[in-house]
Design a protein around this motif. Structure first.
Motif, PDB file in Angstrom:
ATOM      1  N   LYS A  36      75.604  -8.425 -32.167  1.00 55.95           N
ATOM      2  CA  LYS A  36      75.209  -8.144 -30.788  1.00 55.95           C
ATOM      3  C   LYS A  36      73.845  -8.751 -30.541  1.00 55.95           C
ATOM      4  CE  LYS A  36      74.825  -4.437 -27.377  1.00 55.95           C
ATOM      5  NZ  LYS A  36      74.948  -2.975 -27.137  1.00 55.95           N
ATOM      6  N   ASP A  37      73.715  -9.514 -29.475  1.00 58.26           N
ATOM      7  CA  ASP A  37      72.455 -10.180 -29.141  1.00 58.26           C
ATOM      8  C   ASP A  37      71.951 -11.020 -30.328  1.00 58.26           C
ATOM      9  OD1 ASP A  37      72.477  -9.000 -26.625  1.00 58.26           O
ATOM     10  OD2 ASP A  37      71.400  -7.228 -27.349  1.00 58.26           O
ATOM     11  N   ASN A  38      72.886 -11.708 -30.988  1.00 50.35           N
ATOM     12  CA  ASN A  38      72.593 -12.596 -32.127  1.00 50.35           C
ATOM     13  C   ASN A  38      72.003 -11.865 -33.339  1.00 50.35           C
ATOM     14  OD1 ASN A  38      73.528 -15.053 -31.044  1.00 50.35           O
ATOM     15  ND2 ASN A  38      71.631 -15.306 -29.876  1.00 50.35           N
ATOM     16  N   LYS A  39      72.228 -10.565 -33.413  1.00 45.86           N
ATOM     17  CA  LYS A  39      71.767  -9.783 -34.565  1.00 45.86           C
ATOM     18  C   LYS A  39      72.950  -9.069 -35.205  1.00 45.86           C
ATOM     19  CE  LYS A  39      67.106  -8.883 -32.760  1.00 45.86           C
ATOM     20  NZ  LYS A  39      66.118  -7.820 -32.383  1.00 45.86           N
ATOM     21  N   ILE A  40      72.870  -8.941 -36.511  1.00 45.87           N
ATOM     22  CA  ILE A  40      73.922  -8.243 -37.237  1.00 45.87           C
ATOM     23  C   ILE A  40      73.742  -6.745 -37.040  1.00 45.87           C
ATOM     24  CG2 ILE A  40      74.944  -7.788 -39.505  1.00 45.87           C
ATOM     25  CD1 ILE A  40      73.883 -10.534 -40.404  1.00 45.87           C
ATOM     26  N   ALA A  66      84.892 -13.220 -29.405  1.00 43.59           N
ATOM     27  CA  ALA A  66      84.581 -12.935 -28.003  1.00 43.59           C
ATOM     28  C   ALA A  66      84.007 -11.534 -27.814  1.00 43.59           C
ATOM     29  CB  ALA A  66      85.840 -13.107 -27.147  1.00 43.59           C
ATOM     30  N   ILE A  67      84.331 -10.610 -28.723  1.00 48.04           N
ATOM     31  CA  ILE A  67      83.773  -9.255 -28.612  1.00 48.04           C
ATOM     32  C   ILE A  67      82.691  -9.013 -29.671  1.00 48.04           C
ATOM     33  CG2 ILE A  67      85.871  -8.314 -27.576  1.00 48.04           C
ATOM     34  CD1 ILE A  67      86.509  -7.053 -30.326  1.00 48.04           C
ATOM     35  N   GLY A  68      82.312 -10.098 -30.386  1.00 47.22           N
ATOM     36  CA  GLY A  68      81.185  -9.988 -31.309  1.00 47.22           C
ATOM     37  C   GLY A  68      81.536  -9.747 -32.756  1.00 47.22           C
ATOM     38  N   ILE A  69      82.786  -9.959 -33.133  1.00 47.97           N
ATOM     39  CA  ILE A  69      83.182  -9.751 -34.530  1.00 47.97           C
ATOM     40  C   ILE A  69      83.406 -11.108 -35.180  1.00 47.97           C
ATOM     41  CG2 ILE A  69      84.937  -8.799 -36.071  1.00 47.97           C
ATOM     42  CD1 ILE A  69      85.343  -6.558 -34.042  1.00 47.97           C
ATOM     43  N   TYR A  70      82.720 -11.305 -36.315  1.00 55.69           N
ATOM     44  CA  TYR A  70      82.762 -12.593 -37.007  1.00 55.69           C
ATOM     45  C   TYR A  70      83.115 -12.401 -38.481  1.00 55.69           C
ATOM     46  CZ  TYR A  70      80.461 -14.480 -32.866  1.00 55.69           C
ATOM     47  OH  TYR A  70      80.165 -14.847 -31.585  1.00 55.69           O
ATOM     48  N   THR A  71      83.585 -13.477 -39.076  1.00 53.53           N
ATOM     49  CA  THR A  71      83.919 -13.426 -40.498  1.00 53.53           C
ATOM     50  C   THR A  71      82.653 -13.397 -41.345  1.00 53.53           C
ATOM     51  OG1 THR A  71      85.183 -14.500 -42.272  1.00 53.53           O
ATOM     52  CG2 THR A  71      83.988 -15.945 -40.787  1.00 53.53           C
ATOM     53  N   SER A  88      71.179  -8.658 -57.142  1.00 55.86           N
ATOM     54  CA  SER A  88      70.601  -7.814 -56.099  1.00 55.86           C
ATOM     55  C   SER A  88      71.672  -7.340 -55.126  1.00 55.86           C
ATOM     56  CB  SER A  88      69.543  -8.603 -55.317  1.00 55.86           C
ATOM     57  OG  SER A  88      70.185  -9.608 -54.520  1.00 55.86           O
ATOM     58  N   ASN A  89      71.289  -6.439 -54.246  1.00 51.99           N
ATOM     59  CA  ASN A  89      72.156  -6.087 -53.129  1.00 51.99           C
ATOM     60  C   ASN A  89      72.296  -7.307 -52.225  1.00 51.99           C
ATOM     61  OD1 ASN A  89      72.562  -3.377 -53.873  1.00 51.99           O
ATOM     62  ND2 ASN A  89      70.618  -2.768 -52.931  1.00 51.99           N
ATOM     63  N   PRO A  90      73.396  -7.410 -51.495  1.00 48.94           N
ATOM     64  CA  PRO A  90      73.601  -8.602 -50.659  1.00 48.94           C
ATOM     65  C   PRO A  90      72.681  -8.628 -49.440  1.00 48.94           C
ATOM     66  CG  PRO A  90      75.339  -7.001 -50.264  1.00 48.94           C
ATOM     67  CD  PRO A  90      74.544  -6.485 -51.432  1.00 48.94           C
ATOM     68  N   THR A  91      72.353  -9.836 -49.025  1.00 49.90           N
ATOM     69  CA  THR A  91      71.680 -10.039 -47.739  1.00 49.90           C
ATOM     70  C   THR A  91      72.602 -10.900 -46.884  1.00 49.90           C
ATOM     71  OG1 THR A  91      70.501 -12.004 -48.578  1.00 49.90           O
ATOM     72  CG2 THR A  91      69.370  -9.872 -48.736  1.00 49.90           C
ATOM     73  N   TYR A  92      72.581 -10.658 -45.578  1.00 44.96           N
ATOM     74  CA  TYR A  92      73.510 -11.336 -44.687  1.00 44.96           C
ATOM     75  C   TYR A  92      72.746 -12.127 -43.630  1.00 44.96           C
ATOM     76  CZ  TYR A  92      76.710  -7.933 -46.766  1.00 44.96           C
ATOM     77  OH  TYR A  92      77.434  -7.183 -47.650  1.00 44.96           O
ATOM     78  N   THR A  93      73.277 -13.310 -43.318  1.00 47.02           N
ATOM     79  CA  THR A  93      72.651 -14.171 -42.313  1.00 47.02           C
ATOM     80  C   THR A  93      73.715 -14.637 -41.324  1.00 47.02           C
ATOM     81  OG1 THR A  93      71.055 -14.980 -43.953  1.00 47.02           O
ATOM     82  CG2 THR A  93      71.303 -16.260 -41.930  1.00 47.02           C
ATOM     83  N   TYR A  94      73.419 -14.458 -40.049  1.00 45.07           N
ATOM     84  CA  TYR A  94      74.363 -14.855 -39.004  1.00 45.07           C
ATOM     85  C   TYR A  94      74.041 -16.251 -38.493  1.00 45.07           C
ATOM     86  CZ  TYR A  94      76.345 -15.182 -34.282  1.00 45.07           C
ATOM     87  OH  TYR A  94      76.998 -15.608 -33.153  1.00 45.07           O
ATOM     88  N   SER A  95      75.072 -17.065 -38.379  1.00 46.53           N
ATOM     89  CA  SER A  95      74.932 -18.406 -37.819  1.00 46.53           C
ATOM     90  C   SER A  95      75.743 -18.471 -36.530  1.00 46.53           C
ATOM     91  CB  SER A  95      75.430 -19.465 -38.803  1.00 46.53           C
ATOM     92  OG  SER A  95      75.545 -20.727 -38.181  1.00 46.53           O
ATOM     93  N   ALA A  96      75.035 -18.565 -35.385  1.00 43.21           N
ATOM     94  CA  ALA A  96      75.726 -18.637 -34.099  1.00 43.21           C
ATOM     95  C   ALA A  96      76.532 -19.927 -33.983  1.00 43.21           C
ATOM     96  CB  ALA A  96      74.718 -18.542 -32.959  1.00 43.21           C
ATOM     97  N   SER A  97      75.959 -21.033 -34.476  1.00 37.26           N
ATOM     98  CA  SER A  97      76.658 -22.313 -34.387  1.00 37.26           C
ATOM     99  C   SER A  97      77.860 -22.356 -35.323  1.00 37.26           C
ATOM    100  CB  SER A  97      75.708 -23.463 -34.718  1.00 37.26           C
ATOM    101  OG  SER A  97      75.194 -23.320 -36.036  1.00 37.26           O
ATOM    102  N   GLY A  98      77.729 -21.705 -36.477  1.00 34.95           N
ATOM    103  CA  GLY A  98      78.827 -21.702 -37.439  1.00 34.95           C
ATOM    104  C   GLY A  98      79.839 -20.613 -37.182  1.00 34.95           C
ATOM    105  N   LYS A  99      79.502 -19.689 -36.283  1.00 30.78           N
ATOM    106  CA  LYS A  99      80.383 -18.568 -35.943  1.00 30.78           C
ATOM    107  C   LYS A  99      80.797 -17.781 -37.193  1.00 30.78           C
ATOM    108  CE  LYS A  99      82.313 -20.634 -31.744  1.00 30.78           C
ATOM    109  NZ  LYS A  99      83.552 -20.983 -30.995  1.00 30.78           N
TER     110      LYS A  99
END
Length: 211
Positions: free
Chosen positions: A6-10, A42-47, A62-73
């Motif tokens: 949402k709003d480009n944030k996980i 379209a509703i904000g759910i990505y792989t 370590s525990n996982p860290t996650y990064t969202y890529s808007a261009s890569g969807k």
């Protein structure tokens, strides 16, 4: 695995399908398997792409860290790995002082070398103890003997164990230590020599005496 963006944030990492309310609309968990990725996006759910964890035998992950890529969807997963200690070290309390047991003895955190050597000794003991009944037979019957094939095999196992321990002691760094667990393979990927840690004399000559 999925991520709600949402709003480009996980906002959330979703491990398994579940009902969700997005923008005041309730969606059934079935959307995760029935909808296309375009519909989900379209509703904000990505792989969420899985990351590479370290080898638990040698590394702490370590525990996982996650990064969202808007261009890569998509969302990518990353881990940080730290080598486990090769050598023993005194255990410490939170204040940095040496940790003692109830008897006042220093508590030791065993390193990978000591753990591996102890495992080799345990393996050798397990391989040899299968013939303990022969020793008991000799004790009960002085005319009985232990077959030479068994004594030769047991001697070979003790030699194997000593060679493994020597190789472990000789590993000066993590790269060398890891190499002890790597099989030798030919150009076809077939194993031509089992790695040093797991290479033991075959028991094919003493199968009839195993109990």
């Amino acid at each position: 695995m999925w991520a709600y963006i949402k709003d480009n944030k996980i906002e959330e990492i979703i491990a398994r399908p579940k009902d969700m309310v997005i923008d005041d609309i309730r969606h059934s968990r079935r959307i995760f398997t029935a909808w296309t990725w375009d519909e989900l996006n379209a509703i904000g759910i990505y792989t969420v792409e899985a990351g590479t964890k370290g080898d638990d035998r040698f590394e702490i992950t370590s525990n996982p860290t996650y990064t969202y890529s808007a261009s890569g969807k998509k969302v990518t997963t990353a881990y940080t790995t730290t080598d486990r200690a090769l050598d023993d070290a005194n255990a410490k309390n939170e204040d940095g002082s040496d940790m003692k047991d109830a008897d006042g003895n220093q508590v030791v955190n065993y390193g990978l070398k000591t753990i591996a050597k102890n495992q080799a000794k345990t393996k050798a003991h397990e391989l040899i103890k299968r013939f303990g009944w022969l020793v008991q037979r000799v004790t009960m019957d002085s005319s009985a003997t232990i077959p030479s094939a068994v004594t030769t095999y047991c001697a070979a196992i003790r030699t194997d164990c000593a060679a493994i321990i020597t190789a472990i002691d000789g590993a000066s760094n993590m790269t060398a230590f890891k190499a002890l667990y790597v099989d030798t393979v030919d150009s076809d990927g077939e194993i031509t020599e089992v790695n040093r840690i797991n290479r033991w004399t075959t028991d094919s000559t003493v199968e009839d005496y195993i109990r």
